[in-house]
Design an enzyme around this catalytic site. Structure first.
Site, PDB file in Angstrom:
ATOM      1  N   LYS A 251     -71.621  75.427 -53.482  1.00  0.00           N
ATOM      2  CA  LYS A 251     -72.272  75.951 -54.573  1.00  0.00           C
ATOM      3  C   LYS A 251     -72.315  74.985 -55.867  1.00  0.00           C
ATOM      4  O   LYS A 251     -73.199  74.613 -56.240  1.00  0.00           O
ATOM      5  CB  LYS A 251     -71.579  77.156 -55.315  1.00  0.00           C
ATOM      6  CG  LYS A 251     -71.969  77.842 -56.329  1.00  0.00           C
ATOM      7  CD  LYS A 251     -71.562  79.298 -56.743  1.00  0.00           C
ATOM      8  CE  LYS A 251     -72.384  79.773 -58.095  1.00  0.00           C
ATOM      9  NZ  LYS A 251     -71.658  80.811 -58.327  1.00  0.00           N
ATOM     10  N   GLU A 257     -62.648  69.059 -51.407  1.00  0.00           N
ATOM     11  CA  GLU A 257     -62.450  69.149 -49.980  1.00  0.00           C
ATOM     12  C   GLU A 257     -64.081  68.619 -49.365  1.00  0.00           C
ATOM     13  O   GLU A 257     -63.941  67.872 -48.437  1.00  0.00           O
ATOM     14  CB  GLU A 257     -62.135  70.290 -49.624  1.00  0.00           C
ATOM     15  CG  GLU A 257     -60.559  71.046 -49.773  1.00  0.00           C
ATOM     16  CD  GLU A 257     -60.397  71.397 -51.065  1.00  0.00           C
ATOM     17  OE1 GLU A 257     -61.309  71.165 -51.954  1.00  0.00           O
ATOM     18  OE2 GLU A 257     -59.617  72.367 -51.525  1.00  0.00           O
ATOM     19  N   GLY A 310     -69.631  82.510 -55.115  1.00  0.00           N
ATOM     20  CA  GLY A 310     -69.340  81.892 -53.827  1.00  0.00           C
ATOM     21  C   GLY A 310     -68.909  82.579 -52.776  1.00  0.00           C
ATOM     22  O   GLY A 310     -69.440  82.669 -51.426  1.00  0.00           O
ATOM     23  N   ARG A 311     -67.932  83.751 -53.023  1.00  0.00           N
ATOM     24  CA  ARG A 311     -67.432  84.650 -52.027  1.00  0.00           C
ATOM     25  C   ARG A 311     -68.428  85.627 -51.700  1.00  0.00           C
ATOM     26  O   ARG A 311     -68.243  86.561 -50.880  1.00  0.00           O
ATOM     27  CB  ARG A 311     -66.127  85.246 -52.428  1.00  0.00           C
ATOM     28  CG  ARG A 311     -66.149  85.881 -53.794  1.00  0.00           C
ATOM     29  CD  ARG A 311     -64.555  85.995 -54.133  1.00  0.00           C
ATOM     30  NE  ARG A 311     -64.486  86.568 -55.479  1.00  0.00           N
ATOM     31  CZ  ARG A 311     -64.483  85.696 -56.592  1.00  0.00           C
ATOM     32  NH1 ARG A 311     -64.608  84.391 -56.466  1.00  0.00           N
ATOM     33  NH2 ARG A 311     -64.340  86.402 -57.835  1.00  0.00           N
ATOM     34  N   GLU A 396     -59.438  86.924 -54.190  1.00  0.00           N
ATOM     35  CA  GLU A 396     -60.194  86.050 -55.335  1.00  0.00           C
ATOM     36  C   GLU A 396     -60.958  86.869 -56.290  1.00  0.00           C
ATOM     37  O   GLU A 396     -60.825  86.442 -57.618  1.00  0.00           O
ATOM     38  CB  GLU A 396     -60.925  85.055 -54.900  1.00  0.00           C
ATOM     39  CG  GLU A 396     -61.204  83.758 -55.500  1.00  0.00           C
ATOM     40  CD  GLU A 396     -61.837  82.678 -55.043  1.00  0.00           C
ATOM     41  OE1 GLU A 396     -63.144  82.823 -54.783  1.00  0.00           O
ATOM     42  OE2 GLU A 396     -61.232  81.524 -54.523  1.00  0.00           O
ATOM     43  N   HIS A 427     -48.887  92.793 -30.396  1.00  0.00           N
ATOM     44  CA  HIS A 427     -47.584  91.911 -29.894  1.00  0.00           C
ATOM     45  C   HIS A 427     -46.828  91.072 -30.669  1.00  0.00           C
ATOM     46  O   HIS A 427     -46.269  89.902 -30.321  1.00  0.00           O
ATOM     47  CB  HIS A 427     -48.188  91.267 -28.469  1.00  0.00           C
ATOM     48  CG  HIS A 427     -48.721  92.223 -27.552  1.00  0.00           C
ATOM     49  ND1 HIS A 427     -47.913  93.045 -26.710  1.00  0.00           N
ATOM     50  CD2 HIS A 427     -49.783  92.769 -27.347  1.00  0.00           C
ATOM     51  CE1 HIS A 427     -48.666  93.776 -26.004  1.00  0.00           C
ATOM     52  NE2 HIS A 427     -49.740  93.819 -26.323  1.00  0.00           N
ATOM     53  N   LYS A 555     -56.139  72.771 -58.848  1.00  0.00           N
ATOM     54  CA  LYS A 555     -57.154  71.711 -58.621  1.00  0.00           C
ATOM     55  C   LYS A 555     -56.917  70.667 -59.518  1.00  0.00           C
ATOM     56  O   LYS A 555     -56.684  69.505 -59.579  1.00  0.00           O
ATOM     57  CB  LYS A 555     -58.491  72.217 -58.869  1.00  0.00           C
ATOM     58  CG  LYS A 555     -59.051  73.054 -57.876  1.00  0.00           C
ATOM     59  CD  LYS A 555     -60.612  73.472 -58.135  1.00  0.00           C
ATOM     60  CE  LYS A 555     -61.113  74.495 -57.092  1.00  0.00           C
ATOM     61  NZ  LYS A 555     -62.393  75.056 -57.702  1.00  0.00           N
TER      62      LYS A 555
HETATM   63  O1  F6P Z   1     -61.498  77.135 -55.568  1.00  0.00           O
HETATM   64  C1  F6P Z   1     -62.180  78.381 -55.111  1.00  0.00           C
HETATM   65  C2  F6P Z   1     -63.855  78.222 -54.995  1.00  0.00           C
HETATM   66  O2  F6P Z   1     -64.285  78.081 -56.349  1.00  0.00           O
HETATM   67  C3  F6P Z   1     -64.278  79.526 -54.416  1.00  0.00           C
HETATM   68  O3  F6P Z   1     -64.795  80.633 -55.416  1.00  0.00           O
HETATM   69  C4  F6P Z   1     -65.622  79.025 -53.928  1.00  0.00           C
HETATM   70  O4  F6P Z   1     -66.262  79.685 -52.793  1.00  0.00           O
HETATM   71  C5  F6P Z   1     -64.831  77.599 -53.236  1.00  0.00           C
HETATM   72  O5  F6P Z   1     -64.102  77.055 -54.240  1.00  0.00           O
HETATM   73  C6  F6P Z   1     -66.071  76.617 -52.704  1.00  0.00           C
HETATM   74  O6  F6P Z   1     -66.722  76.348 -54.004  1.00  0.00           O
HETATM   75  P1  F6P Z   1     -67.971  75.391 -53.670  1.00  0.00           P
HETATM   76  O7  F6P Z   1     -69.217  76.402 -53.109  1.00  0.00           O
HETATM   77  O8  F6P Z   1     -68.652  75.032 -55.240  1.00  0.00           O
HETATM   78  O9  F6P Z   1     -67.987  74.091 -52.933  1.00  0.00           O
END
Ligand code: F6P
Length: 591
Positions: A251, A257, A310-311, A396, A427, A555
């Site tokens: 987003k 990452e 995002g979620r 979240e 199990h 972060k």
């Molecule tokens: O760190 C949490 C978050 O901001 C989530 O809310 C989001 O879905 C995820 O990181 C990824 O964010 P982006 O889509 O901006 O890479």
């Protein structure tokens, strides 16, 4: 007249009185959501607080009444429990009769939802009010699946034409990738697609692609999220860069990452294809400047909007990997399922409203019975990432410690959610669920019909699901254990020794969610069901379910520590002794 009946009648009467007052109040005054002075539904703040506080007291009173009654007692008292405490939407069934509540408790919970203005807040969300107050944004994932004639206004503009145009564009691209019309640099079709994203830019499509495996007839899909290089390295190990398309999904297009993995993926493709590598990248983001800076051709960049969290974004172009897997038609069915749940959520009375009921059961467990965790157990192997998906969606969203006004909430908020598919879970951790000292409510999910062609398996799967819910609710008394052991000829000494170990206390609540079969339409309904459940709980707790400041500190600190870990910086002044000690261990033996 039995006491329970008097109580239930009284509650129903109070609920009706409340309903009359609250609906006339809602009708008469639709004060804007964010106007804290005037308050949510135009009721003076003090009166609203008093009504809420009364509603909570009623709920806690019901809990005190019901706590000492074993679930077996509740079933013995009422042979219509299933009929009374279950609800349906077409083939979708929620059975919450094995929860430790009854109709009077449910009435109190519904009165709580009304006192918390759930209906007014729901309208505020659907109509594009900026209910995400800390970020000043509307919350409109529902617009992404709204029907053909829907009109949704944000800041005076109907967003639907752009929503439809973007949907058509990314679905057309998905079809082009599937058919080979959009091909790799050498003109041959892509065989593999790797989605690089994390959190909401990963969990939704990753979960849904697995869930809808029988519908997937496009290229193979892979998902890389972790900044741990092992994730990308192990994924590309068996892939050919010449046949692989990467989707960089973020987003913000700044997430550490995702950007780290995207750069490494580009280097991997460039090593084989050089200049042609660009053709092997597409992007999904709201940050179109950043996708351009990364060098992705705008023809393969698919946008969305800041009013999609995002979620909650799987319905947007973040769903591109799913569309590539199941095709445009399948994706539209997925959206239609969610839209059907939206309509139900918006229109059904609270007492028949599936997301509302699921939310109220959760409030009952979390706040009235003080049970902080929930095990989410799909008896549906293809939903093996569903608990991980709902973890982000729920934790979240409602893992919040202050209300909209920045005050401590009235009660505990978001539950701790975890889970694995059944029967595997039986199990591993079910031992603790049955005989541990903590009571852990369970949400079971299962399809009435399988989609795997394996004769006999599904009967056993379903029998196990029902058996677990029964065992949790009713247990096995020590008396029964003793009688059964005696019947088998055990000695008195052996019976004394083993009976306590073989006893199941029962009285452990669970809800069962059944659906006809797991297909795109049903998956859409199920996700929307959980989304709205989270919404209702957030409304009752009066927290902002749509921000996530809690992820920021980590972060920021990681950004400060990165140069110390890599050795680019050495000044550890100001750090705590533990972090210093760990850093020195990390840097000492690094090869
Ligand atoms: O760190 C949490 C978050 O901001 C989530 O809310 C989001 O879905 C995820 O990181 C990824 O964010 P982006 O889509 O901006 O890479």
């Amino acid at each position: 007249i039995p006491g329970g009946t008097v109580r239930a009648t009284l509650h129903r009467f109070l609920r009706n009185v409340h309903q009359v007052f609250s609906s006339s109040r809602n009708f008469a005054t639709r004060t804007r959501f964010q106007n804290k002075e005037a308050t949510l539904a135009g009721t003076p703040q003090d009166a609203r607080q008093a009504a809420l506080s009364d509603a909570w007291s009623l709920v806690h009173g019901e809990a005190s009444r019901l706590r000492p009654i074993h679930l077996s007692g509740l079933f013995a008292e009422d042979d219509k429990r299933f009929e009374r405490l279950s609800a349906t939407l077409d083939d979708l069934l929620i059975d919450y009769s094995k929860e430790k509540l009854d109709e009077a408790a449910l009435d109190a919970l519904i009165a709580l939802a009304q006192a918390a203005d759930v209906e007014v807040r729901r309208e505020a969300m659907f109509s594009g009010e900026p209910i995400n107050l800390t970020e000043g944004r509307a919350v409109l994932h529902t617009a992404l699946r709204a029907g053909a004639d829907a009109k949704v206004m944000v800041d005076g503009e109907d967003v639907m034409p752009k929503v439809r145009e973007t949907l058509d564009r990314f679905l057309a691209f998905a079809e082009d990738v599937r058919s080979g019309k959009y091909a790799a640099a050498d003109g041959k079709p892509f065989t593999d697609v790797v989605n690089i994203g994390i959190g909401g830019s990963d969990l939704g499509p990753a979960m849904a692609v697995r869930a809808l495996a029988p519908d997937a007839d496009g290229p193979r899909l892979h998902f890389v999220s972790n900044v741990d290089g092992a994730h990308l390295a192990d994924t590309v190990k068996t892939l050919d860069p010449a046949r692989t398309l990467f989707i960089v999904a973020s987003k913000t297009f700044t997430t550490l990452e995702t950007m780290t993995n995207a750069r490494s993926a580009r280097a991997w493709v460039e090593a084989k294809l050089g200049q042609d590598a660009g053709k092997h990248f597409a992007a999904v983001s709201t940050n179109l400047d950043a996708t351009a800076d990364f060098g992705i051709d705008e023809a393969r960049v698919f946008g969305f909007w800041d009013w999609v969290g995002g979620r909650y974004s799987i319905w947007s172009s973040i769903g591109l990997p799913l569309a590539i897997a199941i095709g445009a038609e399948g994706f539209r069915k997925f959206l239609a399922g969610a839209e059907a749940m939206d309509r139900h959520f918006r229109e059904a009375p609270l007492s028949e409203n599936l997301p509302v009921l699921l939310a109220l059961v959760g409030i009952w467990r979390r706040n009235a019975l003080d049970l902080p965790t929930v095990a989410l157990i799909p008896y549906d192997q293809r939903l093996d990432r569903f608990a991980a998906y709902v973890q982000q969606l729920d934790m979240e969203s409602n893992g919040k410690r202050v209300t909209h006004e920045g005050e401590p909430p009235h009660s505990e908020t978001g539950p701790i959610i975890w889970g694995e598919p059944g029967t595997n879970a039986q199990h591993s951790f079910f031992q603790l669920l049955h005989q541990g000292t903590d009571v852990i409510p369970v949400d079971f999910m299962a399809a009435v019909n399988a989609r795997n062609g394996m004769e006999g398996h599904h009967n056993l799967l379903l029998a196990n699901c029902l058996a677990q819910a029964r065992a949790l609710a009713f247990g096995r008394s020590e008396e029964d254990v003793r009688a059964a052991m005696a019947k088998k000829g055990a000695s008195a000494e052996e019976i004394d020794k083993l009976a306590p170990h073989r006893t199941f206390p029962g009285d452990r609540p669970s809800t069962v969610i059944l659906y006809d079969r797991l297909d795109p339409y049903t998956l859409g309904r199920l996700i929307a069901l959980f989304e709205h459940k989270v919404f209702v709980q957030g409304a009752i707790w009066n927290v902002n379910s749509y921000d996530q400041w809690g992820v920021e500190l980590g972060k920021e600190l990681a950004g400060q520590l990165a140069p110390l870990v890599s050795g680019e910086a050495t000044n550890t002044a100001g750090l705590d002794a533990s972090t210093k000690g760990l850093l020195s261990r990390l840097t000492k033996d690094r090869k």
